[in-house]
Design an enzyme around this catalytic site. Structure first.
Site, short mmCIF file in Angstrom:
data_model
loop_
_atom_site.label_atom_id
_atom_site.label_comp_id
_atom_site.label_asym_id
_atom_site.label_seq_id
_atom_site.Cartn_x
_atom_site.Cartn_y
_atom_site.Cartn_z
N HIS A 67 -2.17 17.69 -25.83
CA HIS A 67 -2.14 16.27 -25.48
C HIS A 67 -3.34 15.48 -25.99
CE1 HIS A 67 1.30 17.35 -23.18
NE2 HIS A 67 1.43 16.15 -22.64
N ARG A 77 -4.72 22.49 -13.41
CA ARG A 77 -3.67 21.57 -13.85
C ARG A 77 -3.98 20.96 -15.22
NH1 ARG A 77 -1.10 16.83 -10.04
NH2 ARG A 77 0.36 15.96 -11.54
N GLU A 118 7.70 20.06 -24.06
CA GLU A 118 6.90 20.21 -22.82
C GLU A 118 7.20 21.53 -22.12
OE1 GLU A 118 4.44 18.35 -21.82
OE2 GLU A 118 4.79 16.29 -22.50
N GLU A 126 -5.88 17.29 -10.24
CA GLU A 126 -6.10 17.57 -11.65
C GLU A 126 -7.57 17.76 -12.00
OE1 GLU A 126 -4.07 14.86 -14.28
OE2 GLU A 126 -4.39 16.20 -15.97
N LYS A 128 2.08 11.88 -10.34
CA LYS A 128 1.27 10.96 -11.16
C LYS A 128 2.12 9.78 -11.58
CE LYS A 128 -0.73 13.71 -14.37
NZ LYS A 128 -1.53 13.81 -15.60
N LYS A 188 5.54 24.00 -12.82
CA LYS A 188 4.69 22.83 -12.63
C LYS A 188 4.26 22.72 -11.16
CE LYS A 188 3.52 18.18 -13.66
NZ LYS A 188 3.79 16.87 -14.21
N ASN A 192 -2.49 19.82 -20.23
CA ASN A 192 -2.84 18.91 -21.32
C ASN A 192 -2.86 19.59 -22.68
OD1 ASN A 192 -3.11 16.61 -19.74
ND2 ASN A 192 -5.19 17.17 -19.15
N HIS A 202 6.83 11.09 -27.18
CA HIS A 202 5.72 11.82 -26.54
C HIS A 202 5.72 13.31 -26.94
CE1 HIS A 202 2.76 12.83 -23.56
NE2 HIS A 202 3.59 13.70 -23.03
N HIS A 223 -1.93 12.37 -27.61
CA HIS A 223 -2.15 10.99 -27.13
C HIS A 223 -2.78 10.13 -28.22
CE1 HIS A 223 -2.01 12.14 -22.58
NE2 HIS A 223 -0.82 11.81 -23.04
N ARG A 235 0.80 -1.24 0.00
CA ARG A 235 0.00 0.00 0.00
C ARG A 235 0.83 1.28 0.00
NH1 ARG A 235 -3.19 -2.71 3.74
NH2 ARG A 235 -4.98 -3.69 2.74
N1 LIG Z 1 3.74 10.95 -14.73
C1 LIG Z 1 3.64 12.06 -15.43
O1 LIG Z 1 3.18 13.09 -14.92
C2 LIG Z 1 4.14 12.08 -16.82
C3 LIG Z 1 4.25 13.30 -17.49
C4 LIG Z 1 4.76 13.29 -18.79
C5 LIG Z 1 5.14 12.09 -19.39
N2 LIG Z 1 5.02 10.93 -18.72
C6 LIG Z 1 5.40 9.65 -19.35
O2 LIG Z 1 6.80 9.64 -19.61
C7 LIG Z 1 7.06 8.70 -20.64
C8 LIG Z 1 8.10 9.25 -21.59
O3 LIG Z 1 9.28 9.54 -20.87
P1 LIG Z 1 10.65 9.96 -21.59
O4 LIG Z 1 10.37 10.90 -22.69
O5 LIG Z 1 11.56 10.35 -20.52
O6 LIG Z 1 11.10 8.64 -22.33
P2 LIG Z 1 11.73 7.25 -21.83
O7 LIG Z 1 11.69 7.10 -20.38
O8 LIG Z 1 11.06 6.20 -22.64
O9 LIG Z 1 13.26 7.38 -22.27
C9 LIG Z 1 13.58 7.60 -23.62
C10 LIG Z 1 14.92 6.99 -23.98
O10 LIG Z 1 15.97 7.78 -23.42
C11 LIG Z 1 16.97 6.93 -22.90
N3 LIG Z 1 17.65 7.68 -21.86
C12 LIG Z 1 17.15 8.05 -20.66
N4 LIG Z 1 18.01 8.85 -20.03
C13 LIG Z 1 19.11 8.97 -20.82
C14 LIG Z 1 20.32 9.68 -20.73
N5 LIG Z 1 20.56 10.50 -19.70
N6 LIG Z 1 21.22 9.56 -21.73
C15 LIG Z 1 20.93 8.81 -22.83
N7 LIG Z 1 19.78 8.13 -22.98
C16 LIG Z 1 18.88 8.22 -21.98
C17 LIG Z 1 16.24 5.73 -22.43
O11 LIG Z 1 17.10 4.62 -22.39
C18 LIG Z 1 15.13 5.59 -23.47
O12 LIG Z 1 15.57 4.81 -24.54
C19 LIG Z 1 5.74 8.42 -21.30
O13 LIG Z 1 5.33 7.11 -20.96
C20 LIG Z 1 4.78 9.42 -20.68
O14 LIG Z 1 3.46 8.93 -20.57
C21 LIG Z 1 4.53 10.90 -17.47
ZN LIG Z 2 3.17 15.39 -21.78
#
Ligand SMILES: NC(=O)c1ccc[n+]([C@@H]2O[C@H](COP(=O)([O-])OP(=O)(O)OC[C@H]3O[C@@H](n4cnc5c(N)ncnc54)[C@H](O)[C@@H]3O)[C@@H](O)[C@H]2O)c1
Ligand SMILES: [Zn+2]
Length: 366
Positions: free
Chosen positions: A250, A243, A187, A239, A145, A229, A247, A267, A254, A123
């Site tokens: 998005h 907040r 972003e 949200e 999130k 943020k 989006n 993304h 999405h 939990r």
């Molecule tokens: N929780 C939230 O509020 C929130 C907000 C926005 C996005 N997201 C989520 O985040 C995800 C996308 O995240 P992302 O864009 O970070 O992509 P990712 O986590 O998929 O990473 C992208 C690539 O970058 C590489 N990488 C990571 N750090 C590195 C570094 N320092 N040097 C070289 N390579 C590196 C990784 O190995 C991967 O291949 C999506 O699933 C999205 O839904 C969540």
């Molecule tokens: Zn986003």
């Protein structure tokens, strides 16, 4: 002068401390190792990210804790119920307890699945996010999130679980491929476009340095994005109001990610197309002021991939209709009144959105 910025973000279960800047990992060492002292620590990362930074994180923790590294697939593939299930079983087998710690080391994908796993294990166990992509530093790691995907929908199973620590060490961004950097920058631009006109102007000025991965510019952009943020998250933790402005871009973004199957557009790349589409919808309602021209020109300066050709209008509309925020009649669109001022609009019917989208797709096919 140390460029380190420190933010404290209160939430209903405590406070998230966020450190941003060059060398943040080193600066955080004493506090993080105290937080882990004598506990079992699950360091969740991917092979790719682990090979770059696992040693640095282990050094940071010293010998104060029993650190177990758990590897998840790289990228969006990590965000599945199956991967989460595997992690819970591993954690239980390796002696996970209520006072264990989870450290997410990687981009938003690792952060989302590790956060979700931490939220549900016994939990809820405390979490530290060490985001290593620009997108994760400016957005995904802040706000609590967490989520995994189902085959039919992204981020559909999740929980709010604010991290105890976020350590956004901007030095980790030096190894980031340009495509990942741009995806994160989108972003940053998005937040300024709907929230902060003066930041938007500063981004216009510093864009070239940001595109060249200038370390000072990146530390500035991450710090400002986190500040922005946090202001929004604190006003609206669940949200339900302001907040939702985050989006912007998005809704179509999405849908593009869903239709193209996760991973073929990053993304931020999908969100960039989504913002251009939102600008069109806004223009039809005489909204936006200078924003359409200025935002289009920022996006034009960023070498982002074009909208794929031959996209199916029906499939995109279908994906938007299945979005959790949609109704039979329409969905809530984030548009912009002017630079720095987002606006929620729910008067647009699907028919109208469909006509505008058809024209938008046709312009990409030209
Ligand atoms: N929780 C939230 O509020 C929130 C907000 C926005 C996005 N997201 C989520 O985040 C995800 C996308 O995240 P992302 O864009 O970070 O992509 P990712 O986590 O998929 O990473 C992208 C690539 O970058 C590489 N990488 C990571 N750090 C590195 C570094 N320092 N040097 C070289 N390579 C590196 C990784 O190995 C991967 O291949 C999506 O699933 C999205 O839904 C969540
Ligand atoms: Zn986003």
């Amino acid at each position: 002068m140390s460029a380190l910025r420190r933010f404290e973000s209160p939430h209903e279960r405590g406070v998230s401390t966020i450190l941003v800047g060059s060398d943040a990992l080193k600066a955080a060492a004493p506090e993080i190792s105290a937080w882990c002292q004598g506990r079992r620590v699950f360091l969740i990362t991917s092979e790719q990210v682990g090979s770059l930074f696992e040693d640095a994180v282990r050094t940071l923790l010293g010998s104060s804790a029993a650190v177990e590294t758990l590897i998840v697939p790289d990228g969006e593939e990590a965000k599945s119920v199956g991967v989460a299930d595997g992690l819970w079983n591993e954690m239980l087998e390796r002696g996970g307890k209520r006072d264990s710690r989870v450290i997410a080391l990687g981009g938003g994908s690792v952060g989302d699945v590790a956060g979700f796993v931490a939220a549900c294990f016994l939990r809820g166990v405390e979490l530290a996010q060490i985001p290593t992509t620009l997108l994760a530093q400016v957005d995904a790691s802040v706000g609590g999130k967490t989520a995994v995907d189902l085959p039919a929908a992204k981020n559909i199973v999740g929980a709010f679980h604010p991290p105890t620590w976020v350590i956004a060490d901007t030095d980790t961004l030096t190894s980031l491929p340009q495509g990942e950097l741009l995806s994160g920058l989108v972003e940053v631009v998005k937040m300024a476009a709907v929230l902060d006109a003066s930041l938007f102007s500063e981004i216009e000025e510093r864009l070239d340095s940001l595109l060249q991965s200038d370390p000072r510019a990146l530390a500035w952009a991450v710090g400002e994005s986190v500040r922005m943020k946090l202001e929004i998250v604190e006003q609206d933790p669940e949200e339900s109001g302001v907040r939702r402005l985050l989006n912007f871009g998005h809704t179509l973004g999405h849908a593009l990610e869903t239709v193209l199957s996760y991973g073929s557009l990053r993304h931020g790349e999908a969100v960039a197309h989504g913002m251009r589409f939102a600008l069109r919808l806004g223009s039809e309602m005489d909204l936006g002021g200078e924003l359409p021209g200025r935002l289009e020109s920022i996006l034009d300066r960023m070498p982002l991939p074009p909208l794929p050709k031959d996209l199916s209008l029906a499939a995109l509309l279908d994906a938007m209709r299945r979005d959790k925020k949609s109704t039979e009649f329409g969905t809530t669109w984030v548009l912009a009144e002017r630079v720095g001022r987002g606006l929620m609009v729910d008067s647009l019917r699907w028919e109208q959105v469909g006509r505008t989208l058809e024209a938008f797709l046709a312009s990409a096919d030209e």
